[in-house]
Design an enzyme around this catalytic site. Structure first.
Site, short mmCIF file in Angstrom:
data_model
loop_
_atom_site.label_atom_id
_atom_site.label_comp_id
_atom_site.label_asym_id
_atom_site.label_seq_id
_atom_site.Cartn_x
_atom_site.Cartn_y
_atom_site.Cartn_z
N ASP A 8 -2.64 35.77 54.11
CA ASP A 8 -1.59 36.02 53.11
C ASP A 8 -2.25 36.62 51.87
OD1 ASP A 8 -0.31 34.48 55.05
OD2 ASP A 8 0.98 33.47 53.58
N LYS A 60 6.12 38.93 52.27
CA LYS A 60 6.37 37.55 51.84
C LYS A 60 6.81 37.58 50.39
CE LYS A 60 3.58 33.35 51.10
NZ LYS A 60 2.29 32.70 51.38
N LYS A 114 8.78 36.57 55.19
CA LYS A 114 8.49 35.16 54.90
C LYS A 114 8.89 34.82 53.48
CE LYS A 114 4.62 31.91 54.39
NZ LYS A 114 3.18 31.67 54.56
#
Lengths: 308, 285
Positions: free
Chosen positions: A145, A208, A244
């Site tokens: 991430d 995300k 996400k």
């Protein structure tokens, strides 16, 4: 419309050529979809799907190996009292904790995600970010991430952000790359749409919403804009990218709203842990409590579930 | 004078018509707010619209009560006593409203007095119910009462009975979810509570369908005690006790002949909702 579109001006004209987002419209649409009622067997299926989509996260300075081990064990078997409860999608930790989680998760099918690239601010030199990424992958993370440089993005230096994502993607090797846009700092839905496209063009496997470290984290309208972006991106390029939302999703009710949003916006291709994840920690316990309510017929209490 | 009258003659006076009545909906009291039922259902009581609580309202009330409990237990006994006394003050000022809703004047007086009586107990119950125990060893051995936690109450259908189940539960630092079949008086009491510095969520009141909602509270894992004072049907009481057994709840079941609310309550209503914590502390260091 290819990943070679790196010139500053090409990127700029492409991103600014995207249609603007109707702020009132997107908020009203998200609010309307949030009122859908999901009951009984559909609710049971939604809860199990949501559990399978959770990236069980701990990103605290106070994380200890013991806490990460406990969290990883919980990821494998969220409800020790019920073997029919599925495992979560992944565990998400800081790079230093990756080896600890890797020991527990090895061979289980539960993914191991690590934040990298000077999370959460992203304010570090590129070499540091790349070293951070390589270190996490080498330690056993199969999902990374990363955070984008919001400073560069807001200053209009889309090329810098683009090149950085490309470089990190390269450093990831086989690991999946999730790109955190930190939508709470992007100020407008137009920027969210641009940042989504920028990340996808640069090779992101997932986009995300947030780090969870700024007050304004994932919201339904922001996720709606991002879901539209991945839908349109697949229609244009044929490549599917996951979404996400992370931060602030605490209840089963919230989670089900997101599932409705996916189904109505991107379509049911995205209703799978490979294409949609919840970045959350306390959400899992609420999902387990609701699941227990459905299986036992009485309301569950937090005393019966682990704290972390 | 005539000049002034002429100068104001253009003002319109209000026509002498009958006012439309301002009708009131009696809503629930959850977390310091007055929401309608989540189900949207209402029922009529003596011509008044009253919210009909659903099991989801009960669930929300438990969440509110759980959230409020540590803060309420963390307040000083002195402060809790002041809050209870404040309820008595506000109730005293609004006596007429209760009388207008069919509560007799002596009963309202008794209810005010009961709040005052319980207010006084807040900083005394630990002295009466706690103890310093003689032990064979170099230790101080102290037993101190602690709150049980979230208490679900089926309230009796009298105003004094309602006050007599709420007051002992909260003066001992518990928080309550009350099911009542006396909606107008109970929600008017909620309006008194809402203006008495009682922290949001300490007292939650659900009107309507007590028999339907009680089983959900009885079996709820996050409720610590169940007070069945208002349950008149022995079969329902047994069913509720059975539901409570699954999570080892403390259950207060009144004697079969019922409880006389008018009589002096004694300590039992308070001590029944307390747990005892005993501490061994080394001495001589």
């Amino acid at each position: 419309m290819t990943a070679t579109t790196t010139s500053r001006h090409d990127l700029r004209s492409l991103l600014h050529g995207l249609p603007g987002v109707d702020k009132v419209g997107v908020e009203a649409r998200a609010a309307a979809l949030g009122t859908r009622s999901v009951k009984s067997t559909a609710k049971a299926a939604a809860i199990d799907l949501a559990i399978r989509m959770v990236d069980l996260t701990t990103l605290e300075g106070a994380d200890t190996p013991g806490k990460v081990r406990a969290l990883s064990a919980k990821a494998l078997r969220p409800d020790p009292a019920d073997a029919s409860c599925p495992p979560v999608a992944a565990v998400c930790v800081y790079p230093a904790m990756v080896p600890v989680a890797a020991q527990v998760l090895a061979g289980s099918g539960v993914h191991l995600a690590s934040v990298a690239t000077a999370f959460p601010s992203g304010q570090a030199p590129l070499e540091v970010k790349l070293a951070d990424t390589r270190g996490a992958v080498a330690a056993g993370a199969d999902e990374i991430d990363m955070v984008i440089s919001r400073g560069a993005f807001l200053a209009g230096r889309y090329d810098l952000v683009f090149d950085e994502i490309v470089a990190v993607k390269q450093a990831c090797g086989d690991a999946h790359l999730k790109v955190i846009l930190e939508t709470g700092e992007l100020a407008t839905y137009d920027n969210v749409r641009r940042a989504s496209w920028l990340a996808m063009l640069a090779g992101a496997d997932f986009i995300k919403t947030s780090t969870g470290k700024v007050p304004l984290a994932a919201t339904l309208p922001v996720t709606l804009v991002m879901l539209e972006a991945v839908r349109d991106f697949r229609a244009r390029t044929g490549r599917q990218v996951g979404v996400k939302p992370a931060g602030g999703i605490k209840t089963t009710k919230d989670a089900i709203k997101y599932l409705v949003l996916i189904n109505e916006t991107a379509g049911d291709d995205w209703l799978h842990p490979d294409w949609f994840r919840f970045g959350a920690s306390s959400l899992l316990n609420d999902l387990l409590m609701q699941r227990t309510k459905l299986t036992t017929g009485h309301y569950a209490g937090p005393d019966y579930f682990t704290l972390d | 004078m005539a000049v002034k009258a002429a100068a104001t003659a253009w003002r319109r006076t209000l026509p002498e018509t009958t006012r439309l009545s301002v009708r009131k909906t009696y809503k629930l009291f959850i977390g310091g707010k007055f929401p309608r039922s989540e189900s949207g259902r209402t029922y009529l009581v003596d011509g008044d619209n009253v919210a009909l609580a659903s099991r989801k309202d009960a669930r929300d009330a438990v969440v509110a009560a759980r959230k409020a409990q540590p803060g309420w237990a963390g307040a000083t006994a002195y402060n809790r006593g002041q809050v209870l006394y404040r309820i008595a003050e506000m109730l005293e000022a609004r006596r007429e409203e209760f009388i207008a809703r069919g509560v007799s004047e002596p009963e309202v007086n008794a209810a005010v007095d009961r709040w005052v009586w319980y207010a006084g107990w807040s900083d005394k119950i630990a002295q009466v119910h706690g103890s310093v125990n003689p032990v064979a060893g170099p230790y101080f051995n102290i037993s101190a009462p602690e709150p049980t936690g979230v208490v679900a109450v089926v309230a009796p259908e009298s105003f004094l009975g309602l006050v007599s189940v709420i007051a002992p539960a909260i003066v001992t630092s518990n928080t309550v979810v009350v099911l009542t079949g006396l909606p107008q008086a109970a929600i008017t009491l909620a309006e008194v509570i809402a203006t008495s510095d009682v922290p949001a969520g300490v007292i939650n009141i659900l009107t309507g369908d007590a028999a339907g909602n009680a089983p959900w509270l009885a079996s709820h894992d996050d409720v610590n005690a169940l007070d069945l004072t208002g349950v008149t049907n022995p079969e329902l009481a047994t069913e509720l006790e059975r539901g409570a057994a699954g999570s080892l709840k403390r259950v207060l079941r009144p004697p079969a002949e019922g409880i006389d609310s008018a009589a002096e309550p004694g300590l039992q209503p308070m001590t029944a909702l307390l747990e005892t914590k005993t501490v061994w502390h080394p001495k001589g260091f």
